[in-house]
Design a protein around this motif. Structure first.
Motif, mmCIF file in Angstrom:
data_model
loop_
_atom_site.group_PDB
_atom_site.id
_atom_site.type_symbol
_atom_site.label_atom_id
_atom_site.label_comp_id
_atom_site.label_asym_id
_atom_site.label_seq_id
_atom_site.Cartn_x
_atom_site.Cartn_y
_atom_site.Cartn_z
ATOM 1 N N ARG A 442 -3.138 3.168 -6.745
ATOM 2 C CA ARG A 442 -2.634 1.981 -6.183
ATOM 3 C C ARG A 442 -2.879 2.034 -4.690
ATOM 4 N N LEU A 443 -2.232 3.151 -4.177
ATOM 5 C CA LEU A 443 -2.476 3.184 -2.535
ATOM 6 C C LEU A 443 -3.910 3.070 -1.938
ATOM 7 N N ILE A 444 -4.785 3.636 -2.818
ATOM 8 C CA ILE A 444 -6.272 3.645 -2.354
ATOM 9 C C ILE A 444 -6.780 2.109 -3.051
ATOM 10 N N GLY A 445 -6.362 1.871 -4.107
ATOM 11 C CA GLY A 445 -7.220 0.704 -4.875
ATOM 12 C C GLY A 445 -6.684 -0.559 -4.413
ATOM 13 N N GLU A 446 -5.377 -0.726 -4.458
ATOM 14 C CA GLU A 446 -4.774 -2.033 -4.171
ATOM 15 C C GLU A 446 -4.287 -2.124 -2.531
ATOM 16 N N TYR A 447 -3.971 -0.959 -2.009
ATOM 17 C CA TYR A 447 -3.471 -1.166 -0.489
ATOM 18 C C TYR A 447 -4.649 -0.994 0.366
ATOM 19 N N GLY A 448 -5.785 -0.348 -0.113
ATOM 20 C CA GLY A 448 -7.031 0.137 0.486
ATOM 21 C C GLY A 448 -6.514 1.181 1.767
ATOM 22 N N ALA A 449 -5.531 2.167 1.385
ATOM 23 C CA ALA A 449 -5.414 3.180 2.384
ATOM 24 C C ALA A 449 -6.683 4.197 2.063
ATOM 25 N N THR A 450 -7.073 4.670 3.258
ATOM 26 C CA THR A 450 -8.076 5.790 3.223
ATOM 27 C C THR A 450 -7.741 6.928 3.933
ATOM 28 N N TYR A 451 -6.646 7.027 4.586
ATOM 29 C CA TYR A 451 -6.174 8.463 5.263
ATOM 30 C C TYR A 451 -4.736 8.418 4.981
ATOM 31 N N PHE A 452 -4.362 9.889 4.515
ATOM 32 C CA PHE A 452 -3.193 10.289 4.070
ATOM 33 C C PHE A 452 -2.567 11.221 4.931
ATOM 34 N N LYS A 453 -1.358 10.945 5.537
ATOM 35 C CA LYS A 453 -0.716 12.183 6.017
ATOM 36 C C LYS A 453 0.206 12.782 4.912
ATOM 37 N N TRP A 454 -0.099 13.701 4.537
ATOM 38 C CA TRP A 454 0.490 14.706 3.308
ATOM 39 C C TRP A 454 1.286 15.436 3.871
ATOM 40 N N ASP A 455 2.765 15.083 3.786
ATOM 41 C CA ASP A 455 3.824 16.068 4.273
ATOM 42 C C ASP A 455 4.464 16.825 3.300
ATOM 43 N N TYR A 456 5.142 17.882 3.465
ATOM 44 C CA TYR A 456 6.035 18.783 2.778
ATOM 45 C C TYR A 456 7.126 19.142 3.165
#
Length: 702
Positions: A442-456
């Motif tokens: 969803r985040l890539i296909g619908e919103y078009g996000a291509t960068y993810f700050k992957w936190d933990y």
């Protein structure tokens, strides 16, 4: 008798069994006939319930099964420039076999180890720890123990990468008890341990042993995104006084125990060792080459575009359309290629922390535009959109906490593990993986996000005990499943860029770094405290992976703005701050930094790190880090001492060479006066009156 020299011609590994278990050494040496396995450490040490050690200690060595392993064969293979050695051993009494894999890339002085145990017996074995490998011959390669310094790092939130040396001959080192007089070596060891899924919380899984006189050095790293341990032990022989054990999780440290049934196998986490004749810097240079060649073959981040993130000393987790639009416009104006909306974009209630998990956009933060409209604004300004995510956890107030089945979450003793209002997804669970498959599609296909700050930002402790022989075993399977899932995600979406973040850098281990494109090096918000973190980051990662924050503020002087930008450019510039409120002079400095960014990044990607005034101390008045390539060097220098008069920097790679010195950034502020002495390879910088300031200097061979 088995004997083999294998690997790089100028630094091979030596393997021998001497009628006992296979030993791996860094130097070729025959042991005295009366030495026997009792006086050394085996390549594979296996601790199992019912077998133990002899004599007893808390060290990795002298395990009963390890002493009983015997060589049964080896084989080699080559694929391109990568060579592999497999060494096979078996303990006939228990039926346990051990196959140690050693991989090596031609031209590198680095070796990666992993060991696979297979239970070929008729009874189950309860394995408590097993070495990926254990190495002897350290003093044969390095020199006398009294001349050696052990370098390792303390690591904590906002105080990352604080390196320090311990002399092996001092009170904090390894005591010489006269092992021959007692009949065996000491029971203690110098060791370091990483716990839980914050693999770097407290310590880094990297260390260097250096001869302070000769400059020879050995460095190692344990490549796991979870628990690990290494131990430096004294041995019996004068000519082989040290052994190094490299391990993943253990029973003693991590409640790790596996129930290995007949026919079942287990493979350790990888660990790597490099050799150098050029001291600590040379060893880290070898590790840098090794780390670069270990990274996944992904191309999306090949040009390392400039990233702006709205969090640090800017929106701090409270994004709205009104706040974002001016920042988006300002980031585009200074040349950012990506704009990442950080935490809070999904939160309706004003408290984003316990609501993570569904990853649906807020219905109140973005007005008529909505999140999609804001992302469209980012694209309209010529940038690619990014989003902050913390996919491994679910907040206690998230609807997902009740929608997913129980098996999707980590449990201990039948209860969900919870820390700071978050539950933990268990990546061993298909339901957990399916949930995140849907989220990212969803985040890539619908919103078009291509960068993810992957936190933990939280860690579950020992781990889940469901469907596992121990909590530590459940945790190891989880961390391995996580990386496998990341690989699958990247295979489906090769155009995304992944930033690793874990409360800053609590998970900057080599396994994580191999799967992600850049690493946030800290959450440190005080610009004067960031330089030691940024300067030491290349000890743990290639400099082009080190996401160092720069966050200029409107109330700052031009020197303060330049200071934070030098920090960012010393690794991969990770831009934030209130750009929309800066005046034209301040913005001009930011534009100058972003204009020089491609040149600096190209240099980082080919250079090897150097520390011309030594590794930084947390309170040092001056801090410096450099990168050396064929053309010369680029050095990043920070002055934090208002009273400082001058600073001398040493460049052994440039001794005897004439160089041109110029300021790479900032060129619009008063220059620092420098003096180059080619006969010594040293540069003196005049700091009188400079105050708190920073510069990037380019030294070019004539």
């Amino acid at each position: 008798m088995f004997e083999l020299a294998w690997g790089e011609d100028d630094s091979p590994l030596y393997l021998t069994d001497d009628a006992g278990p296979v030993r791996l050494a860094l130097t070729q040496r025959r042991f005295a006939p009366d030495s026997g396995p009792v006086h050394t450490i085996a390549l594979v040490e296996v601790l199992a319930v019912g077998y133990g050690r002899s004599p007893n200690s808390m060290r990795a060595s002298r395990t009963v099964i390890g002493d009983r392993l015997r060589y049964v064969g080896h084989e080699t293979a080559s694929v391109g420039e990568v060579r592999t050695l497999l060494v096979r051993q078996v303990d006939e009494r228990s039926g346990l076999s051990a196959v140690t894999s050693v991989t090596h890339t031609v031209g590198q002085r680095a070796y990666r180890f992993a060991t696979t145990l297979t239970n070929g017996g008729e009874e189950r074995l309860h394995i408590q720890q097993v070495t990926s490998a254990a190495v002897t011959g350290l003093t044969g390669f390095l020199g006398e123990r009294s001349e050696l310094d052990l370098w390792r790092a303390s690591n904590e939130w906002c105080g990352e990468s604080r390196w320090f040396a311990t002399g092996l001959g001092g009170a904090a080192g390894l005591a010489d008890i006269d092992a021959r007089a007692h009949g065996h070596f000491t029971r203690g060891a110098l060791s370091s341990v990483g716990r839980s899924t914050w693999s770097c919380d407290g310590a880094l899984p990297v260390a260097v042993l250096e001869n302070r006189t000769s400059g020879r050095a050995v460095a190692w790293q344990i490549e796991n995104n979870g628990p690990w341990r290494w131990g430096l032990e004294t041995l019996f022989e004068d000519g082989d006084a040290l052994g190094l054990a490299l391990l993943g999780p253990t029973d003693l440290d991590h409640s790790w125990l596996i129930d290995l049934r007949p026919g079942e196998a287990f493979t350790t986490v990888p660990a790597s060792v490099v050799l150098s004749d050029s001291g600590l810097e040379g060893a880290i240079g070898e590790l840098t080459r090794h780390r670069r060649s270990s990274h996944l073959g992904v191309e999306a981040d090949a040009y390392r575009p400039l990233v702006f993130n709205d969090y640090m000393n800017a929106l701090m987790g409270d994004p709205t359309t009104e706040k974002l639009i001016p920042l988006i416009d300002a980031a585009a104006e200074v040349g950012a290629g990506y704009f990442c909306i950080d935490a809070g974009w999904y939160d309706d209630g004003g408290d984003w922390w316990p609501s993570v998990g569904a990853w649906e956009p807020s219905t109140v933060r973005f007005g008529e535009l909505g999140l999609v409209g804001v992302l469209d604004r980012i694209r309209a300004k010529g940038m690619s959109p990014g989003l902050w995510v913390e996919p491994e956890v679910v907040g206690v107030r998230s609807p997902v906490a009740h929608q997913l089945p129980e098996e999707a979450f980590m449990h201990r003793g039948g209860a969900r593990i919870v820390e700071h209002d978050r539950y933990f997804l268990d990546f061993r669970s298909q339901a957990a993986r399916d949930h995140l498959d849907g989220v990212f599609e969803r985040l890539i296909g619908e919103y078009g996000a291509t960068y993810f700050k992957w936190d933990y930002n939280v860690t579950p402790g020992t781990g889940p005990d469901t469907e596992a022989s121990s909590p530590g075993a459940g945790l190891l399977d989880h961390t391995r499943a996580l990386l496998a899932w990341v690989e699958e995600l990247r295979a489906r979406h090769p155009d995304i860029i992944l930033e690793a973040c874990s409360s800053g850098a609590q998970r900057m281990d080599p396994a994580t770094l191999a799967h992600f494109d850049l690493q946030s090096t800290s959450d440190q918000q005080e610009s004067l405290l960031y330089p030691p973190i940024a300067a030491a980051a290349p000890m743990a990662m290639p400099p082009e992976f080190a996401g160092n924050w720069a966050y200029p503020q409107p109330e700052w002087t031009l020197e303060q703005v330049a200071f934070t930008l030098v920090t960012g450019l010393s690794g991969r510039l990770y831009l934030s701050g209130h750009l929309d409120r800066l005046d034209q002079e301040q913005l001009s400095l930011v534009r100058e930094a972003t204009a020089v960014y491609p040149e600096v990044m190209a240099h980082h990607a080919r250079a090897l790190p150097r520390w011309p005034i030594g590794l930084p101390g947390w309170d040092d008045g001056q801090v410096a880090v450099a990168g050396v390539d064929a053309a010369g060097a680029v050095v990043f220098v920070w002055n934090r001492d208002e009273a400082a008069a001058e600073l001398e920097l040493a460049f052994p790679d440039l001794v005897g060479q004439d160089v041109d010195v110029r300021c790479l950034f900032p060129t619009s502020l008063p220059p620092w006066q420098t003096r180059w002495r080619p006969e010594h390879g040293k540069m003196t910088v005049d700091l009188a009156g400079a105050g708190a300031s920073a510069r990037i200097l380019r030294l070019t061979r004539r």
